[in-house]
Design a protein around this motif. Structure first.
Motif, mmCIF file in Angstrom:
data_model
loop_
_atom_site.group_PDB
_atom_site.id
_atom_site.type_symbol
_atom_site.label_atom_id
_atom_site.label_comp_id
_atom_site.label_asym_id
_atom_site.label_seq_id
_atom_site.Cartn_x
_atom_site.Cartn_y
_atom_site.Cartn_z
ATOM 1 N N PHE A 168 38.669 84.213 1.384
ATOM 2 C CA PHE A 168 39.046 82.958 0.718
ATOM 3 C C PHE A 168 39.853 82.089 1.680
ATOM 4 C CE2 PHE A 168 38.906 85.543 -3.434
ATOM 5 C CZ PHE A 168 37.560 85.278 -3.584
ATOM 6 N N GLU A 169 40.701 82.741 2.467
ATOM 7 C CA GLU A 169 41.491 81.991 3.439
ATOM 8 C C GLU A 169 40.579 81.353 4.484
ATOM 9 O OE1 GLU A 169 45.042 84.177 4.810
ATOM 10 O OE2 GLU A 169 44.884 82.890 6.594
ATOM 11 N N GLU A 170 39.590 82.137 4.956
ATOM 12 C CA GLU A 170 38.656 81.596 5.942
ATOM 13 C C GLU A 170 37.805 80.477 5.345
ATOM 14 O OE1 GLU A 170 38.042 85.700 8.502
ATOM 15 O OE2 GLU A 170 36.290 84.450 8.076
ATOM 16 N N PHE A 171 37.444 80.638 4.063
ATOM 17 C CA PHE A 171 36.635 79.598 3.409
ATOM 18 C C PHE A 171 37.484 78.368 3.085
ATOM 19 C CE2 PHE A 171 34.000 83.234 1.291
ATOM 20 C CZ PHE A 171 33.323 83.450 2.484
ATOM 21 N N GLY A 172 38.811 78.498 3.139
ATOM 22 C CA GLY A 172 39.703 77.414 2.758
ATOM 23 C C GLY A 172 39.577 77.068 1.279
ATOM 24 N N LEU A 173 39.526 78.108 0.449
ATOM 25 C CA LEU A 173 39.196 77.917 -0.964
ATOM 26 C C LEU A 173 40.081 78.830 -1.813
ATOM 27 C CD1 LEU A 173 36.478 76.593 -2.419
ATOM 28 C CD2 LEU A 173 35.947 79.005 -2.761
ATOM 29 N N PRO A 174 40.651 78.332 -2.907
ATOM 30 C CA PRO A 174 41.390 79.237 -3.786
ATOM 31 C C PRO A 174 40.408 80.112 -4.584
ATOM 32 C CG PRO A 174 41.366 77.026 -4.717
ATOM 33 C CD PRO A 174 40.655 76.943 -3.395
ATOM 34 N N PRO A 175 40.795 81.351 -4.903
ATOM 35 C CA PRO A 175 39.894 82.268 -5.625
ATOM 36 C C PRO A 175 39.400 81.678 -6.944
ATOM 37 C CG PRO A 175 42.022 83.338 -5.127
ATOM 38 C CD PRO A 175 42.076 81.972 -4.548
ATOM 39 N N GLN A 176 40.188 80.814 -7.546
ATOM 40 C CA GLN A 176 39.810 80.215 -8.842
ATOM 41 C C GLN A 176 38.526 79.406 -8.732
ATOM 42 O OE1 GLN A 176 42.829 80.074 -7.460
ATOM 43 N NE2 GLN A 176 43.921 81.462 -8.846
ATOM 44 N N GLN A 177 38.149 79.016 -7.488
ATOM 45 C CA GLN A 177 36.940 78.204 -7.314
ATOM 46 C C GLN A 177 35.767 79.036 -6.787
ATOM 47 O OE1 GLN A 177 38.017 74.661 -5.100
ATOM 48 N NE2 GLN A 177 39.373 73.995 -6.746
ATOM 49 N N PHE A 178 35.878 80.350 -6.928
ATOM 50 C CA PHE A 178 34.859 81.243 -6.384
ATOM 51 C C PHE A 178 34.326 82.181 -7.468
ATOM 52 C CE2 PHE A 178 33.716 85.362 -4.494
ATOM 53 C CZ PHE A 178 32.793 84.966 -3.530
ATOM 54 N N ALA A 179 32.995 82.344 -7.496
ATOM 55 C CA ALA A 179 32.371 83.331 -8.387
ATOM 56 C C ALA A 179 31.534 84.276 -7.536
ATOM 57 C CB ALA A 179 31.490 82.643 -9.431
ATOM 58 N N MET A 180 31.612 85.577 -7.838
ATOM 59 C CA MET A 180 30.877 86.588 -7.075
ATOM 60 C C MET A 180 29.820 87.225 -7.956
ATOM 61 S SD MET A 180 30.788 88.173 -4.068
ATOM 62 C CE MET A 180 29.778 89.571 -3.508
ATOM 63 N N ILE A 181 28.605 87.339 -7.415
ATOM 64 C CA ILE A 181 27.485 87.964 -8.115
ATOM 65 C C ILE A 181 27.185 89.301 -7.455
ATOM 66 C CG2 ILE A 181 25.005 87.794 -8.594
ATOM 67 C CD1 ILE A 181 25.350 84.724 -8.543
ATOM 68 N N GLY A 182 27.131 90.377 -8.245
ATOM 69 C CA GLY A 182 26.811 91.657 -7.630
ATOM 70 C C GLY A 182 26.541 92.750 -8.637
ATOM 71 N N ASN A 183 26.051 93.891 -8.138
ATOM 72 C CA ASN A 183 25.717 95.004 -9.012
ATOM 73 C C ASN A 183 26.852 96.006 -9.137
ATOM 74 O OD1 ASN A 183 25.197 95.926 -6.220
ATOM 75 N ND2 ASN A 183 24.665 97.830 -7.268
ATOM 76 N N SER A 184 27.882 95.870 -8.293
ATOM 77 C CA SER A 184 28.947 96.869 -8.312
ATOM 78 C C SER A 184 30.215 96.293 -8.897
ATOM 79 C CB SER A 184 29.211 97.381 -6.897
ATOM 80 O OG SER A 184 30.444 98.076 -6.866
ATOM 81 N N LEU A 185 30.646 96.860 -10.025
ATOM 82 C CA LEU A 185 31.901 96.391 -10.612
ATOM 83 C C LEU A 185 33.058 96.630 -9.655
ATOM 84 C CD1 LEU A 185 31.394 97.552 -14.301
ATOM 85 C CD2 LEU A 185 31.609 95.200 -13.504
ATOM 86 N N ARG A 186 33.004 97.757 -8.965
ATOM 87 C CA ARG A 186 34.115 98.109 -8.092
ATOM 88 C C ARG A 186 34.202 97.198 -6.864
ATOM 89 N NH1 ARG A 186 36.714 102.896 -7.626
ATOM 90 N NH2 ARG A 186 35.073 103.951 -8.790
ATOM 91 N N SER A 187 33.043 96.916 -6.230
ATOM 92 C CA SER A 187 33.063 96.191 -4.953
ATOM 93 C C SER A 187 32.911 94.679 -5.118
ATOM 94 C CB SER A 187 31.937 96.677 -4.041
ATOM 95 O OG SER A 187 32.120 98.017 -3.700
#
Lengths: 245, 245
Positions: A168-187
């Motif tokens: 997030f720091e590298e993207f220059g973006l707060p986590p609130q503006q990010f959504a992650m799609i994936g099959n692993s709840l843990r990762s």
């Protein structure tokens, strides 16, 4: 970021293995082949072969990390141990070949993925965030035909909160503006939610790992659950609306 | 970048293996151990053992990439081949253990490196750009005690002009404002010079690979050559002055 909304979701991350393309299936097949080879020397059940393989893999993960090459080295070590050094050089070489087959396997995108990634990429910036072996993951990314859609491709050794925070720091973006799609709840889901981001969990096959389930509340409002790629764009739009609310 | 000069060198990249710390030495030692093991089965010279190992490694690099795990898998394959499948499971396991020893080896910084990196980092932003296995390189970076000095740590699968061009884009920096320090003319120096950047070549041991030498003119004005870490800060300052001229 090429969109200048100051709120809402601006960046969507995709996991790769078992989200964009098949992966675990091939590891499972390689394990069956391992059983066939070692089963020529010992009774698999009596020798506790699978448990000993699993323990070897677990012990070696701190040294080898994730990925095919480390798995093969652990298989060789376990096969020598389980057979009490009776396994032939030819059979150990077959185990190396199992790994090479895994590394050579063409990328097989999951149903509906190309359409879903394109649709989401037309509305949001998208990045690929995948764990594992740098060299193998890069090869799969090159082959998958979707690489140009992603603003960034991040191959990381571990997907935990510290890794996502650094991204997030590298993207220059707060986590609130990010959504992650994936099959692993843990990762893919839990660490992003913990940082204040959003998640779409796409179950792979019918497996729904219990230890992963427990980490996230059933009514978690920042999470959507879908059963396949065609449902992804709508789920991301729902989260984006919720993020604006 | 936290300095706002609009010209001159603003970012200095360091290679890791054989620039910050020893690496090739350990691979060479592992190869000697391989020879001892395989030498118990065949006459190394008559069997062309080393040539066959090298050919196996070269053939597998497209599948395995660089790093210890791929090397060990190639060693196992070559050992089975060279001994015509006569090598014992115990000896093949010894080859796996060679790899584990390599992965466990503590990081050994080269003489003068901590001081040189600190001095350069006090005047320029610095990044680490290293090739190889993600998991192993991250472990070495964690252990080396210098990680906090680097603005970014980039672990890449190949160091060619395309890789450096992508990094410059991510750094938001033109190549003219970047200098790379490394022991490999091919990986650290030539591609950066080709893109318009600057380079400091720090020779490792007494080896000075001929095929690398040929790529760069002896009077290349954007390159400095040093014979050890203590000479690095002055070489970088010299380049920085030249870049302002």
């Amino acid at each position: 970021m090429n969109r200048n909304d100051s709120a809402g979701i601006r960046l969507v991350g995709f996991d790769a293995d078992d989200t964009l393309w098949r992966s675990q299936d091939y590891f499972d097949e390689a394990q069956l082949d391992f059983e066939r080879i070692v089963g020529g020397y010992v009774d698999l059940h009596q020798s506790g072969a699978l448990q000993r393989l699993y323990e070897t893999e677990k012990r070696n993960i701190a040294l080898f990390g994730y990925g095919v090459k480390g798995m093969v080295l652990s298989m060789i070590e376990a096969a020598v141990d389980i057979t009490q050094q009776r396994i032939s050089a030819a059979d150990l070489h077959r185990i190396v070949e199992l790994g090479k087959d895994l590394l050579r396997h063409p990328v097989e995108l999951l149903p509906g993925i190309p359409e879903a990634v394109r649709e989401i990429a037309s509305e949001f910036d998208v990045v690929l965030i995948t764990k594992g072996d740098l060299f193998h993951q890069e090869a799969k990314v090159r082959q998958c035909g979707l690489a140009d859609l992603f603003r960034r491709i991040e191959i990381v050794s571990e997907k935990d909160a510290a890794t996502y925070a650094r991204l997030f720091e590298e993207f220059g973006l707060p986590p609130q503006q990010f959504a992650m799609i994936g099959n692993s709840l843990r990762s893919d889901i839990a660490p992003v939610l913990a940082l204040g981001g959003w998640g779409v969990h796409m179950q792979y096959h019918t497996t729904w790992a219990h230890e992963n389930e427990a980490e996230i509340a059933a009514d978690e409002p920042r999470l959507r659950r879908v059963d396949g790629a065609p449902a992804l764009p709508a789920a991301v739009r729902e989260l984006a609306l919720a993020a604006l609310a």
